[in-house]
Design an enzyme around this catalytic site. Sequence first.
Site, mmCIF file in Angstrom:
data_model
loop_
_atom_site.group_PDB
_atom_site.id
_atom_site.type_symbol
_atom_site.label_atom_id
_atom_site.label_comp_id
_atom_site.label_asym_id
_atom_site.label_seq_id
_atom_site.Cartn_x
_atom_site.Cartn_y
_atom_site.Cartn_z
ATOM 1 N N ILE A 60 0.832 -1.223 0.000
ATOM 2 C CA ILE A 60 0.000 0.000 0.000
ATOM 3 C C ILE A 60 0.860 1.264 0.000
ATOM 4 C CG2 ILE A 60 -2.052 -1.053 1.037
ATOM 5 C CD1 ILE A 60 -1.160 0.351 3.726
ATOM 6 N N GLU A 84 1.093 -2.450 9.945
ATOM 7 C CA GLU A 84 1.973 -3.077 10.915
ATOM 8 C C GLU A 84 1.209 -2.971 12.226
ATOM 9 O OE1 GLU A 84 4.771 -4.681 10.709
ATOM 10 O OE2 GLU A 84 5.155 -4.356 8.590
ATOM 11 N N THR A 130 -7.796 1.341 16.019
ATOM 12 C CA THR A 130 -7.654 0.691 17.317
ATOM 13 C C THR A 130 -8.019 1.633 18.457
ATOM 14 O OG1 THR A 130 -5.949 -0.111 18.840
ATOM 15 C CG2 THR A 130 -5.204 1.329 17.112
ATOM 16 N N ASP A 131 -8.372 1.061 19.606
ATOM 17 C CA ASP A 131 -8.624 1.904 20.791
ATOM 18 C C ASP A 131 -7.322 2.472 21.361
ATOM 19 O OD1 ASP A 131 -7.554 -0.453 21.855
ATOM 20 O OD2 ASP A 131 -9.130 -0.748 23.353
ATOM 21 N N GLU A 132 -6.171 1.932 20.897
ATOM 22 C CA GLU A 132 -4.893 2.355 21.482
ATOM 23 C C GLU A 132 -4.566 3.813 21.158
ATOM 24 O OE1 GLU A 132 -1.765 -0.582 21.301
ATOM 25 O OE2 GLU A 132 -3.213 -2.204 21.144
ATOM 26 N N TYR A 155 3.380 2.345 17.538
ATOM 27 C CA TYR A 155 2.233 1.735 16.835
ATOM 28 C C TYR A 155 1.003 2.629 16.945
ATOM 29 C CZ TYR A 155 -1.991 -1.129 16.292
ATOM 30 O OH TYR A 155 -3.232 -1.587 15.925
ATOM 31 N N ALA A 157 0.754 5.713 17.823
ATOM 32 C CA ALA A 157 0.959 7.040 17.213
ATOM 33 C C ALA A 157 0.755 6.961 15.694
ATOM 34 C CB ALA A 157 2.356 7.552 17.536
ATOM 35 N N LYS A 159 -1.124 4.738 14.092
ATOM 36 C CA LYS A 159 -2.553 4.535 13.809
ATOM 37 C C LYS A 159 -3.310 5.853 14.025
ATOM 38 C CE LYS A 159 -4.516 1.270 12.826
ATOM 39 N NZ LYS A 159 -4.788 0.614 11.506
ATOM 40 N N ASN A 254 -4.122 -8.805 32.645
ATOM 41 C CA ASN A 254 -3.338 -9.827 31.947
ATOM 42 C C ASN A 254 -3.136 -11.076 32.796
ATOM 43 O OD1 ASN A 254 -3.094 -8.095 29.793
ATOM 44 N ND2 ASN A 254 -1.014 -7.427 30.289
#
Length: 347
Positions: A60, A84, A130-132, A155, A157, A159, A254
């Site tokens: 892409i 990624e 993403t929610d991140e 990651y 940042a 997105k 976790n």
Amino acid sequence: MNLLITGGAGFIGSHVVRLFVKNYPNYHIYNLDLLTYAGNLENLKDIENQPNYTFIQGDIANEGFINGLFEKHKFERIIHLAAESHVDRSINDPLAFVKTNIMGTVILLNAFKMLWLDNYTDKLFYHISTDEVYGSLGDSGFFTEDTSYDPNSPYSASKAGSDHFVRAYGETYGLPYIITNCSNNYGPNQFPEKLIPLFINNIIHNKPLPVYGDGNYTRDWLFVIDHARAIDIAFHEGKLGETYNIGGFNEWKNIDLVKLLCAQMDIELQREKGTSEKLITFVKDRPGHDLRYAIDPSKIKNELGWTPSLTFEEGLEKTIRWYLDNEEWLNNVTSGDYQNYYQKQYN
Ligand code: NAD
Ligand code: TYD
């Protein structure tokens, strides 16, 4: 309709491609994927010969190639998943994330804009995020669609950057878009570098389970097929220019999740109760580790009628069963480069 799905050979993408190929015989689905370490055509063996499906290998972030592809196939709608996607890899190689997640997204937006100019009737650029991007929560509260962006990892940042560009193309050029921001997915076909499949694979092979820090980090987990269902609904019913948060109503620390996984694995593998838990090993924490993610999915529930279909225990059981039944898939993806990654990350 010519529908382009990017990243369709990956974990979530393969479930989305399968759902659309099976449910919408009138759409022609083009799956564009670079087949990085995370992309795997084995994920789509069951639908690869369907008449409404075409696979295209490509990047892409390759502007000339993407412009040519849009010119050739005149994609009317896009579901953009290619990315990624792993936080730990983004810490080691942020530029790869800028290239695919930001540059790649802008190249797709541009190609879409140049193809249709202002003639956007019935067109859609649907961006999967993403929610991140919202950063980290304390012990209480939830992310809503109005939460400010505050990403902490390379990651998230990247997105966040891609989300901003999608919205900017909407505001500046009138490009019709929808964005959904989803919580952590789990289920069949997930590459075993993410928590759940990594730990399933390690339990099978009696290897240590590397829990970062004290394990008191919280994630909100959603079964991947429920995410694919949400994407189907937002694609068909969502309002242009809107963002929808998708979550599992399912928060787990976790360490509690890992203990539940260990208990279920002991049953499935017919090992004595407590065997897998002995593999838990606390290791050095991830730098910039977000404490808690939790989504308030009220908007998609109330406006579009979506809710998850499975409990976590049911989803986890299905997931474990899938990995045990697909040993060859697991062996194939964990040979070669995976071993190098594992050594570097955990030793
Ligand atoms: P994944 O890593 O399993 O799959 C990504 C796919 O994109 C792979 O098939 C890969 O080959 C392809 N790809 C990577 N770079 C490419 C490039 N330059 N050109 C073309 N294809 C390329 O990821 P996933 O977990 O399936 O995530 C899919 C999307 O959903 C991502 O955008 C991710 O940010 C988002 N998301 C993931 C989660 C999750 O928990 N996994 C949660 C919310 C949102
Ligand atoms: P992960 O599956 O990488 O997803 P994300 O970072 O996008 O949430 O990780 C989920 C959680 O599990 C996160 O808090 C980090 C933690 N984790 C470990 O404790 N050990 C591991 O080996 C991995 C991969 C993750």
